[in-house]
Write an enzyme that holds these catalytic residues in place. Structure first.
Site, PDB file in Angstrom:
ATOM      1  N   HIS A 114       1.730   5.456   6.118  1.00 42.26           N
ATOM      2  CA  HIS A 114       1.339   6.039   4.834  1.00 42.26           C
ATOM      3  C   HIS A 114       1.540   7.555   4.874  1.00 42.26           C
ATOM      4  O   HIS A 114       1.927   8.107   5.897  1.00 42.26           O
ATOM      5  CB  HIS A 114      -0.114   5.694   4.515  1.00 42.26           C
ATOM      6  CG  HIS A 114      -0.357   4.230   4.359  1.00 42.26           C
ATOM      7  ND1 HIS A 114      -0.791   3.436   5.390  1.00 42.26           N
ATOM      8  CD2 HIS A 114      -0.198   3.412   3.286  1.00 42.26           C
ATOM      9  CE1 HIS A 114      -0.909   2.185   4.973  1.00 42.26           C
ATOM     10  NE2 HIS A 114      -0.540   2.126   3.707  1.00 42.26           N
TER      11      HIS A 114
ATOM     12  N   SER B  56       0.808  -1.218   0.000  1.00 40.68           N
ATOM     13  CA  SER B  56       0.000   0.000   0.000  1.00 40.68           C
ATOM     14  C   SER B  56       0.843   1.271   0.000  1.00 40.68           C
ATOM     15  O   SER B  56       0.353   2.343  -0.363  1.00 40.68           O
ATOM     16  CB  SER B  56      -0.943   0.012   1.209  1.00 40.68           C
ATOM     17  OG  SER B  56      -0.216  -0.109   2.421  1.00 40.68           O
TER      18      SER B  56
ATOM     19  N   ASP C 115      -2.126   6.327  11.785  1.00 40.74           N
ATOM     20  CA  ASP C 115      -1.409   5.907  10.585  1.00 40.74           C
ATOM     21  C   ASP C 115      -0.138   6.737  10.456  1.00 40.74           C
ATOM     22  O   ASP C 115      -0.174   7.897  10.048  1.00 40.74           O
ATOM     23  CB  ASP C 115      -2.287   6.098   9.344  1.00 40.74           C
ATOM     24  CG  ASP C 115      -1.628   5.550   8.080  1.00 40.74           C
ATOM     25  OD1 ASP C 115      -0.436   5.197   8.138  1.00 40.74           O
ATOM     26  OD2 ASP C 115      -2.306   5.497   7.034  1.00 40.74           O
TER      27      ASP C 115
END
Length: 442
Positions: A412, A168, A409
């Site tokens: 990312h 990802s 997070d």
């Protein structure tokens, strides 16, 4: 020279002037003298900007042509002239430098309105109020990073295929590039997913077509690059999954014929993602219970390299390995209360940086081996510059509907944001290679 260029008129007279300037600047002998390059550069940027903003309804085609000429001229003046002035200098290492505050950066950026972004990367929409993380520009130590030119990039990969393969974080970069390239397309409705698949939360592969350029930019979700399979019969009970280090993922059949391939295989090669989850390493028909992550990763890289030599045309395919993208969890791991929401600026204390990841060293060794047999392969090292950017993560500004108790997070990246710089390094690599596919027809 400035008077001849014009700054936004799009009548035929001004198009003629622009064509004459373009013809003059194609003469490399004049470029070598670096005559009036800053004047040309300034005027052309103004011409390009004004063109996009002042398009009459009955002049779309002419305006689009004018903008294309302007973008090409800007690319030639900004990048080719300085190179001739310093031709004796060594190749620049863009990987090391510093982040500098720049109010004007980026000059031609996309926004969170870009339709190709996952909600999880749209940090402003999810409540982040500051935009400072978008104003830091990467400045290499001994040279300047070429300014990203979407039109020039698209021209270079016309009639081609770009493949991103990985996890990802690779998707983060893929979405960034889609939005960056879209800035060079006049009619953005000509950019679409080839198979009608929704972009958000899609877990397989996606292929975005840029119709005007006969180009596809593809993403394949393959966190290990090799296959993760069910355990073979008679495997020990603790084996919940088998990572087949000698078998590349079946998506690899779709990568054959690509002009650019970018791999980033390091993020899942950790004990937390493998052995501690019951995913052991299999070679042949046997699960090797004693093989550690380092050895397994090395074997998987060898598997990928064997496929490259057997399946890709070395005259066509250019391969890039992007290095590890650091995470910035503080006071705990991702599932133990780790956070990054308090960071609002890049790291300045270099004593807090981690040593070079082992994965990067293993990839570098493989690339050296491939270079010895004339395979086009390049290491895009973004680890150092990325480790400094603890301020660029979504943190607690996750997509709508995320429970308040969900982990932050800190792996990312917000978009626009740090992955845009990764793509600037990728573009710089294309320029250094003089990469171009536009003569190919498919």
């Amino acid at each position: 020279m400035t008077n001849k260029v014009g700054v936004g008129m799009i009548c035929k007279d001004d198009e003629g002037k622009l064509r004459r300037v373009w013809a003059v600047c194609q003469d490399r002998s004049l470029s070598n003298k670096a005559i009036e390059e800053e004047t040309i550069r300034s005027a052309m940027i103004k011409a390009r900007d004004a063109t996009w903003n002042q398009i009459p309804r009955n002049c779309n085609t002419l305006a689009n042509n004018l903008a294309t000429f302007a973008s090409k001229l800007t690319a030639m003046v900004v990048w080719e002239v300085p190179k001739t002035q310093n031709s004796a200098s060594k190749v620049c290492d863009y990987s090391y430098g510093k982040w500098v505050w720049d109010e004007s950066y980026p000059i031609h950026k996309y926004t969170e309105e870009c339709p190709f972004l996952d909600p999880g990367f749209r940090c402003q929409r999810s409540g982040r109020t500051d935009t400072d993380y978008q104003k830091w520009r990467w400045q290499p130590h001994d040279c300047n990073l070429p300014r990203f030119n979407a039109t020039d990039f698209l021209d270079r990969v016309r009639n081609g295929r770009i493949v991103f393969a990985g996890d990802s974080i690779v998707r983060n970069q893929w979405e960034s590039l889609l939005c960056m390239l879209a800035q060079g397309v006049f009619n953005q409705s000509t950019i679409y997913e080839e198979y009608g698949s929704p972009i958000t939360k899609h877990r397989g592969y996606l292929s975005m077509r840029f119709q005007e350029y006969n180009l596809t930019v593809e993403y394949y979700r393959v966190p290990f690059l090799v296959i993760i399979d069910r355990p073979p019969k008679n495997a020990p009970k603790e084996v919940r999954g088998a990572i087949r280090v000698d078998k590349l993922h079946w998506y690899s059949a779709k990568w054959v014929g690509a002009d650019m391939l970018l791999f980033s295989p390091g993020h899942w090669w950790k004990e937390d993602k493998t052995l501690k989850m019951g995913n052991y390493f299999q070679q042949g028909e046997i699960v090797n219970m004693t093989m550690d992550v380092k050895e397994a990763f090395g074997r998987s890289l060898n598997t990928l390299m064997s496929w490259v030599m057997q399946s890709l045309n070395p005259e066509q395919s250019n391969i890039f390995f992007r290095s590890y993208s650091p995470v910035h969890y503080r006071d705990g791991t991702w599932n133990e209360g780790g956070h990054c929401h308090t960071f609002v600026a890049p790291e300045t204390d270099h004593t807090k940086l981690e040593p070079e990841p082992l994965n990067n060293l293993q990839i570098s060794e493989i690339i050296k081996k491939m270079e010895n047999i004339q395979i086009k392969m390049q290491f895009v090292n973004i680890t150092y510059l990325t480790e400094l950017r603890k301020d660029g993560h979504p943190s607690n500004h996750r997509e709508p509907g995320t429970p308040a108790t969900a982990p932050q997070d800190c792996s990312h990246w917000c978009l626009p944001g740090v992955p845009d710089t990764w793509n600037e390094l990728l573009y710089a690599s294309l320029l250094s290679k003089q990469f171009r596919t536009e003569l190919k027809i498919r």
